[in-house]
Design an enzyme around this catalytic site. Structure first.
Site, PDB file in Angstrom:
ATOM      1  CD  GLN A 133      -1.243   0.003   3.697  1.00 52.51           C
ATOM      2  OE1 GLN A 133      -1.590  -1.090   4.144  1.00 52.51           O
ATOM      3  NE2 GLN A 133      -1.686   1.141   4.212  1.00 52.51           N
ATOM      4  CB  CYS A 139      -4.823  -1.002   5.752  1.00 53.93           C
ATOM      5  SG  CYS A 139      -5.954  -0.040   6.804  1.00 53.93           S
ATOM      6  CG  HIS A 273      -3.133  -2.372   9.683  1.00 56.06           C
ATOM      7  ND1 HIS A 273      -3.101  -1.647   8.511  1.00 56.06           N
ATOM      8  CD2 HIS A 273      -2.341  -3.459   9.471  1.00 56.06           C
ATOM      9  CE1 HIS A 273      -2.328  -2.276   7.631  1.00 56.06           C
ATOM     10  NE2 HIS A 273      -1.860  -3.375   8.187  1.00 56.06           N
ATOM     11  CG  ASN A 293       0.527  -6.090   6.988  1.00 57.45           C
ATOM     12  OD1 ASN A 293      -0.362  -5.311   6.617  1.00 57.45           O
ATOM     13  ND2 ASN A 293       1.319  -5.836   8.001  1.00 57.45           N
TER      14      ASN A 293
END
Ligand SMILES: *[C@@H]1O[C@H](CO)[C@@H](O)[C@H](O)[C@H]1NC(C)=O
Ligand SMILES: *[C@@H]1O[C@H](CO)[C@@H](O)[C@H](O)[C@H]1NC(C)=O
Ligand SMILES: *[C@@H]1O[C@H](CO)[C@@H](O)[C@H](O)[C@H]1NC(C)=O
Length: 325
Positions: A133, A139, A273, A293
């Site tokens: 990102q 996110c 997040h 992630n």
């Protein structure tokens, strides 16, 4: 300035001086590896000081790990020149109130389903490559595409990377693009408009104008499941339905490198997040969640990390969702 030079020249011991040199070498290779450039020498000096603080903290943490007092290691990564406050400010999952929830469902384990003891959806062709990102606070978009990619792959056998940029540019009723966004609140948008592929609508890392093209839609969703408050349910969902998007408090994973993260400082009610749970298992007797992630493949365990399972680590059970296709 002269005073500072004199201090380092005359007072600081030889070992400390060579430590400064060693840190300088590490900082150079850090800058090179992560393509870091700074505006001016003052910023460079400030970033080097922060980097050195982080280095010391990593060393202290890893020394505790060696003594069996920590469950995971820390290391230098692209966030190693940021303070804790700067890192925290970058995390942009937000809860801004909900639009009409068209078709939300609570999770129910199907009667005939058996929940496996461990699962890794990467081995079942349901997880795309690690994405990055950058410094765009989206996110939320990566977690939403991730869980939709999983549902689509499991349904059709076709693993296709889907567009975060479309959500960033177009789903503005629920989100503010790179400034932040929500999670399951995006599914009504995808139900109505569908998602294009990453290839057709690639990630740019900044807010843009909506260029949605309905002829390029890869998939719509028909409804979505949203639930919270139970890691057993999360396990059932990940074990039987597919990758699940979750909100977490990510304040303490800045320097995570490997192992099963566990830290009681997390606030399970301050989710900031969004990430994707792609599996779970047990290693050396410790239960963990396997999590994708969106910070690039150089962060963590090749872009992934693991959380201690069974303790609502950092609020992992507080906001769980996946779409139905
Ligand atoms: C998978 O879906 C994408 C997007 O719709 C399409 O371009 C591709 O040809 C499909 N692949 C297969 C193997 O069907
Ligand atoms: C958890 O789910 C309940 C019932 O759907 C809901 O009222 C509550 O707001 C949710 N909590 C969070 C943190 O989303
Ligand atoms: C499990 O044990 C092996 C062998 O001692 C070790 O290499 C590995 O890091 C351990 N895993 C975890 C998550 O602690």
């Amino acid at each position: 300035m002269k005073g500072v030079v004199l201090v380092s020249f005359f007072v600081v011991a030889v070992s400390a001086h060579s430590l400064l040199e060693q840190d300088g070498i590490k900082f150079q290779s850090f800058k090179l590896e992560h393509g870091k450039t700074y505006q001016n020498p003052a910023e460079e000096t400030a970033r080097f000081a922060i980097f050195r603080d982080n280095l010391r903290s990593i060393e202290r943490h890893n020394a505790r790990y060696e003594q069996g007092l920590e469950t995971y290691t820390q290391g230098i990564n692209k966030f190693a020149d940021m303070t804790h406050a700067e890192f925290k400010a970058m995390l942009k999952l937000q809860y801004r109130g909900k639009p009409a929830m068209k078709s939300t469902k609570n999770f129910e384990l199907p009667k005939e389903a058996t929940v496996p003891d461990s699962i890794d959806w990467r081995e079942k062709n349901a997880v795309t490559e690690i994405k990055n990102q950058g410094f765009c606070g989206a996110c939320w978009a990566f977690a939403v595409t991730g869980t939709t990619e999983g549902a689509y792959a499991i349904k059709t056998g076709n693993l296709t990377s889907l567009s975060e940029q479309q959500l960033i540019d177009c789903a503005l009723e629920m989100n503010i693009g790179c400034q932040g966004g929500q999670l399951e609140e995006n599914f009504p948008y995808i139900e109505e408009y569908g998602l294009e592929s990453e290839a057709d609508y690639p990630f740019e890392g900044t807010d843009g104008t909506c260029r949605y093209d309905s002829t390029k839609v890869v998939t719509y969703v028909s409804s979505y499941v949203a639930f919270n408050g139970s890691e057993d349910k999360l396990k059932e969902a990940v074990g039987t339905a597919g990758p699940v998007a979750v909100g977490i408090d990510a304040d303490y994973i800045q320097l995570y490198e490997s192992g099963i993260f566990s830290d009681s400082d997390c606030n399970p009610k301050a989710l900031d997040h969004a990430v994707l749970v792609v599996g779970y298992g047990t290693e050396n007797g410790t239960d963990y969640w396997l999590i994708k992630n969106s910070w690039g493949a150089s962060w963590g365990e090749s872009g992934y990390f693991r959380f201690l399972r069974g303790v609502n680590q950092c609020g992992i059970q507080a906001d769980n969702t996946y779409p139905i296709i």
